[in-house]
Design a protein around this motif. Structure first.
Motif, short mmCIF file in Angstrom:
data_model
loop_
_atom_site.label_atom_id
_atom_site.label_comp_id
_atom_site.label_asym_id
_atom_site.label_seq_id
_atom_site.Cartn_x
_atom_site.Cartn_y
_atom_site.Cartn_z
N VAL A 6 -9.60 -8.62 -0.47
CA VAL A 6 -8.95 -7.80 1.14
C VAL A 6 -7.18 -9.13 0.95
O VAL A 6 -6.82 -8.34 1.58
CB VAL A 6 -9.33 -8.38 2.28
N ASP A 7 -7.62 -10.15 1.26
CA ASP A 7 -6.21 -11.00 1.63
C ASP A 7 -5.17 -10.18 0.46
O ASP A 7 -3.84 -10.23 0.76
CB ASP A 7 -6.86 -11.82 0.63
N LEU A 8 -5.52 -10.18 -0.41
CA LEU A 8 -4.12 -9.56 -1.34
C LEU A 8 -3.62 -7.39 -0.51
O LEU A 8 -2.63 -7.67 -0.65
CB LEU A 8 -4.44 -8.85 -2.77
N ALA A 9 -4.28 -6.97 -0.26
CA ALA A 9 -5.17 -6.34 0.61
C ALA A 9 -3.70 -5.59 1.31
O ALA A 9 -2.41 -5.39 1.41
CB ALA A 9 -5.41 -5.05 0.77
N GLN A 10 -4.21 -7.35 2.35
CA GLN A 10 -2.83 -7.76 3.71
C GLN A 10 -1.12 -8.09 3.11
O GLN A 10 -0.98 -7.64 3.84
CB GLN A 10 -3.67 -8.05 4.87
N ARG A 11 -2.20 -8.87 2.29
CA ARG A 11 -0.42 -8.81 1.92
C ARG A 11 0.42 -7.95 1.45
O ARG A 11 1.90 -7.32 1.86
CB ARG A 11 -0.41 -9.94 0.48
N CYS A 12 0.15 -6.86 0.63
CA CYS A 12 0.51 -5.91 0.08
C CYS A 12 1.10 -4.65 1.37
O CYS A 12 1.88 -4.35 1.66
CB CYS A 12 -0.87 -4.85 -0.47
N LEU A 13 0.44 -5.21 2.63
CA LEU A 13 0.75 -4.31 3.55
C LEU A 13 1.46 -4.68 4.45
O LEU A 13 2.40 -4.22 5.24
CB LEU A 13 -1.14 -4.04 4.55
N ALA A 14 1.68 -5.82 4.54
CA ALA A 14 3.06 -7.04 5.01
C ALA A 14 4.00 -6.80 4.15
O ALA A 14 4.99 -7.36 4.82
CB ALA A 14 2.16 -7.91 5.37
N GLY A 15 3.88 -5.82 3.57
CA GLY A 15 5.12 -6.06 2.67
C GLY A 15 5.87 -6.59 1.62
O GLY A 15 6.72 -7.12 1.08
N LYS A 58 0.78 3.47 -1.46
CA LYS A 58 1.23 4.02 -1.12
C LYS A 58 -0.36 4.38 0.73
O LYS A 58 0.24 4.54 0.98
CB LYS A 58 1.79 5.66 -1.10
N TYR A 59 -1.56 4.49 0.18
CA TYR A 59 -2.57 5.00 0.46
C TYR A 59 -3.48 3.51 0.80
O TYR A 59 -4.51 3.47 1.20
CB TYR A 59 -3.34 5.82 0.28
N LEU A 60 -2.76 2.44 0.77
CA LEU A 60 -3.59 1.56 1.16
C LEU A 60 -4.03 1.39 2.10
O LEU A 60 -5.09 0.30 2.65
CB LEU A 60 -2.77 -0.07 0.53
N LYS A 61 -3.41 1.41 2.78
CA LYS A 61 -3.81 1.75 4.48
C LYS A 61 -5.05 2.53 4.51
O LYS A 61 -5.81 2.42 5.42
CB LYS A 61 -2.63 1.68 5.48
N PRO A 71 -13.11 0.06 -7.38
CA PRO A 71 -13.79 1.54 -7.28
C PRO A 71 -12.96 2.00 -6.89
O PRO A 71 -12.82 3.95 -7.06
CB PRO A 71 -15.16 1.42 -6.81
N TRP A 72 -12.10 1.51 -5.54
CA TRP A 72 -11.48 2.91 -4.38
C TRP A 72 -10.53 2.72 -5.84
O TRP A 72 -9.24 4.21 -5.34
CB TRP A 72 -11.08 1.94 -3.49
N VAL A 73 -9.14 2.31 -6.67
CA VAL A 73 -8.81 2.32 -7.06
C VAL A 73 -8.39 2.76 -8.37
O VAL A 73 -8.41 3.97 -8.76
CB VAL A 73 -7.45 0.96 -7.30
N LEU A 74 -9.47 3.52 -9.17
CA LEU A 74 -10.40 3.20 -9.91
C LEU A 74 -10.26 4.98 -9.55
O LEU A 74 -10.17 6.48 -10.13
CB LEU A 74 -11.47 3.25 -10.84
N LYS A 75 -11.15 5.79 -8.16
CA LYS A 75 -10.93 6.34 -8.28
C LYS A 75 -9.72 7.47 -8.09
O LYS A 75 -9.86 8.69 -8.31
CB LYS A 75 -11.82 6.52 -6.16
N ILE A 76 -9.16 6.99 -7.29
CA ILE A 76 -7.42 7.60 -7.65
C ILE A 76 -7.43 7.81 -8.87
O ILE A 76 -6.76 8.80 -8.81
CB ILE A 76 -6.32 6.62 -6.73
N ALA A 77 -7.50 7.19 -9.31
CA ALA A 77 -6.28 7.64 -10.75
C ALA A 77 -8.17 8.21 -11.12
O ALA A 77 -7.12 9.69 -12.34
CB ALA A 77 -7.25 5.96 -12.28
#
Length: 180
Positions: A6-15, A58-61, A71-77
């Motif tokens: 969650v923290d990594l995703a938030q940092r990514c979303l913050a650019g 791109k769709y992390l949000k 699993p979410w990332v692997l589902k995209i793959a």
């Protein structure tokens, strides 16, 4: 992963560019492994893995932070691989492209790992995808069910059928259980 998803995703979303690099580093090996097993071709797997990771960023949000990130990332793959397989199936075959060597017993004997990789080609796409996620990506039946959007009972059936088909194929090739 050095921090919570969650923290990594938030940092990514913050650019945060460092977080984006870390995100790719964390998932690139798993995503490439899944793509390579599903597509069976290194260049296609590299291209699809890169596309999958770009799409995940791109769709992390849209990721539900109450759910596991992997699993979410692997589902995209997996979805990108299915798209690539669909495109590949629509391409015309070129002369000499066929893998038909005649009888399976006429194929040269390979190492166990190579035999298993070739044997995966006998499986239906969704069975191979399920097998790879369970045995190589070490995802749970519940996670695979969510990724593939099929019932857990179906996943168990696919795994059972895959093991049976792989065993039969390997035995035809002269690979006996416990022979290696």
């Amino acid at each position: 992963m050095s921090e919570e998803p969650v923290d990594l995703a938030q940092r990514c979303l913050a650019g945060d560019q460092n977080a984006l690099r870390e995100f790719v580093e964390v998932f690139q090996q798993q995503v490439f492994g899944l793509c390579f097993r599903m597509l069976g071709h290194r260049q296609d797997a590299e291209d699809t893995a890169q596309e999958s990771l770009a799409r995940a960023v791109k769709y992390l949000k849209s990721w539900d932070s109450t759910q596991p990130l992997r699993p979410w990332v692997l589902k995209i793959a997996a979805n990108r691989c299915r798209t690539a397989l669909g495109k590949r199936a629509r391409l015309p075959k070129t002369v000499g492209e066929s893998n038909d060597f005649g009888a399976e017993s006429e194929l040269p004997q390979l190492g166990l790992a190579e035999e298993l990789n070739q044997a995966l080609d006998v499986l239906k796409d969704e069975h191979r995808e399920c097998f790879v996620m369970f045995y190589q990506q070490e995802l749970s039946i519940q996670e695979i069910s969510a990724i593939l959007d099929v019932k857990e009972g179906t996943i168990k059936t696919w795994l059972h059928r895959s093991r049976k088909l792989l065993a039969e194929h390997l035995m035809k090739r002269g690979i006996e259980p416990n022979s290696h």
